[in-house]
Design an enzyme around this catalytic site. Structure first.
Site, PDB file in Angstrom:
ATOM      1  N   GLU A  26     -23.859  14.835  -3.039  1.00 27.33           N
ATOM      2  CA  GLU A  26     -23.459  13.488  -3.426  1.00 27.33           C
ATOM      3  C   GLU A  26     -23.903  13.180  -4.851  1.00 27.33           C
ATOM      4  O   GLU A  26     -25.087  13.298  -5.168  1.00 27.33           O
ATOM      5  CB  GLU A  26     -24.106  12.441  -2.513  1.00 27.33           C
ATOM      6  CG  GLU A  26     -23.740  12.536  -1.056  1.00 27.33           C
ATOM      7  CD  GLU A  26     -24.483  11.475  -0.249  1.00 27.33           C
ATOM      8  OE1 GLU A  26     -23.897  10.976   0.716  1.00 27.33           O
ATOM      9  OE2 GLU A  26     -25.635  11.141  -0.587  1.00 27.33           O
ATOM     10  N   CYS A  27     -22.981  12.787  -5.702  1.00 29.62           N
ATOM     11  CA  CYS A  27     -23.269  12.277  -7.040  1.00 29.62           C
ATOM     12  C   CYS A  27     -24.150  13.241  -7.842  1.00 29.62           C
ATOM     13  O   CYS A  27     -23.659  14.236  -8.348  1.00 29.62           O
ATOM     14  CB  CYS A  27     -23.883  10.884  -6.955  1.00 29.62           C
ATOM     15  SG  CYS A  27     -23.739   9.960  -8.501  1.00 29.62           S
TER      16      CYS A  27
END
Length: 452
Positions: A330-331
């Site tokens: 994620e990210c």
């Protein structure tokens, strides 16, 4: 249906806008009442990783997110009900302005009957602050406003002008002087992570407690009125969900580079039956024995050189990916998964390369907002908040759906067992889909077929 109710004093800290001092004052109150021997449970409205770290240190208790859109009303009700059973005080810190967003802080406070205290930076105004507060307090009839907290007052005369201009129904709860000693440290995505400045925070908390006690308006230092929180026996607590990840171990990256981890997400994985182990891509040379990896968001751009130089960890993650086991990136985890990352100084460093493409920081420009990750496994709600870009990546399997805009949201990539996206997912919004993300591809297909 049986409904169980419990009472607990509660206060919702809101403001007319961001940067009014909500987090500073919430942290100060949490530490003050904790030092009085109370158990203080703090909640943060909306998707936020950095403020909860500060508030958790201040209250010495875990801090959870409350957001009607991201988590749902039933989830928010459960978390408040459970907290009220153990706490002497519940504090909720709002996001942005009082009525900003859909749903807003006011929507959340109204839904659960929590009185709101308006935090306002009153520098440069006096009676106008009272007028603004009165307007906010009367804007909606279903919102209970306990009073005004006048932040950054210049003098007692300044506070008196505001106090005398407020209607009788809206008391001045506190007038807090300007004091840079209690301001919390910041960087490009918000507050600095608590672990990085733990000792400094303790000094600021101590100063903040003194700061609160210096106010000539003492109402804020008394426990607020009790609120009734309820739960029914038709609701299934997150702790009693079918264990779809039973006997699975999930290794979670957690260090200065990767720390954007909701406590609620860890509890969700554990409720699904998973065991959690942590590792550091910065310092460890190998991965723990695990069935799946989670590479959460954080600040890999601040540690790109160290991440790049940890060749054994990069190789370990590549080897893990080749097995086909599940990885969620994620990210910041997405950036670490790419072939390279160019940091804020425009220096390019090789990363793990388990996903084709290059990442680069882009200064002040960024992307943020609530989105639904439209995964093949099912919809999981979350949000985006980043100041980087990725180029030359594979064709996405899907895009996020923005909360209030028709344009496609963040790209979602899936290859072998890897799921990578800029979105930060809130696992409790769809536990079944979350379980599938952390299973190898064959097991995902079986679970999806059974669900169908």
């Amino acid at each position: 249906m049986t409904v169980t109710r419990v009472e607990c004093p509660a206060l919702f800290l809101t403001a007319p806008a961001s940067n009014q001092g909500k987090t500073t004052i919430t942290a100060a109150l949490a530490r003050y009442f904790t030092e009085q021997g109370n158990v203080v449970r703090v909640f943060k409205t909306g998707p936020d990783y950095l403020d909860p770290q500060i508030l958790a240190q201040a209250s010495k208790q875990p801090v959870e997110q409350l957001d009607i859109w991201m988590a749902g009303e039933d989830y928010c009700q459960q978390r408040l009900f459970l907290a009220a059973q153990e706490a002497d005080l519940i504090l909720v810190e709002g996001a942005m302005g009082m009525f900003d967003g859909e749903p807003s802080s006011a929507d959340l406070a109204a839904r659960f009957g929590i009185p709101m205290a308006i935090v306002m930076d009153v520098k440069g105004m006096a009676q106008t602050a009272a007028a603004l507060a009165a307007g906010l307090a009367s804007f909606r009839s279903d919102v209970d406003v306990a009073g005004l907290i006048a932040n950054r007052c210049g003098s007692e005369r300044h506070a008196e002008l505001i106090r005398d201009a407020l209607p009788e129904s809206l008391p001045l709860l506190a007038s807090l002087k300007r004091d840079e000693q209690i301001v919390l440290p910041e960087r490009h995505l918000g507050l600095v992570q608590a672990d990085e400045v733990a000792d400094e925070l303790e000094e600021r908390f101590s100063a903040a407690v003194d700061w609160l006690q210096q106010s000539n308006d003492c109402a804020l230092l008394s426990l607020p009125k009790a609120v009734t929180f309820s739960a029914s026996d038709t609701e299934t607590p997150i702790e009693e969900i079918e264990p779809l990840l039973a006997n699975k171990t999930i290794a979670v990256a957690k260090d200065a580079a990767f720390s954007f981890i909701y406590d609620a997400n860890i509890k969700a994985l554990q409720s699904l039956g998973a065991s959690i182990v942590y590792f550091s891509p910065l310092k460890d040379n190998s991965l723990p024995n695990a069935d799946a990896l989670w590479l959460p968001g954080g600040y890999p751009e601040l540690h790109a050189k160290a991440l790049s130089e940890n060749l054994s960890m990069r190789q370990a993650i590549m080897d893990f990916h080749h097995t086909g086991k599940a990885i969620l990136a994620e990210c910041g985890g997405l950036l670490y998964s790419l072939q390279s990352l160019t940091d804020l100084q425009e220096v390019c460093y090789p990363m793990t390369g388990i996903l084709a493409g290059q990442g680069a920081m882009r200064g002040k420009r960024g992307c943020q907002g609530m989105q639904t990750a439209a995964l093949p496994q099912g919809d999981i709600r979350g949000h985006a908040h980043h100041r980087s870009r990725s180029d030359n990546t594979p064709t996405p399997v899907a895009f996020g759906r923005r909360q209030r805009h028709p344009a496609p949201g963040e790209a979602i990539y899936q290859e072998k067992g890897l799921t990578a996206t800029y979105l930060h997912l809130f696992f409790p919004s769809n536990l079944a889909a979350t379980a599938q993300v952390f299973l190898p591809q064959g097991a995902q297909e079986t679970l999806m077929a059974d669900a169908g």
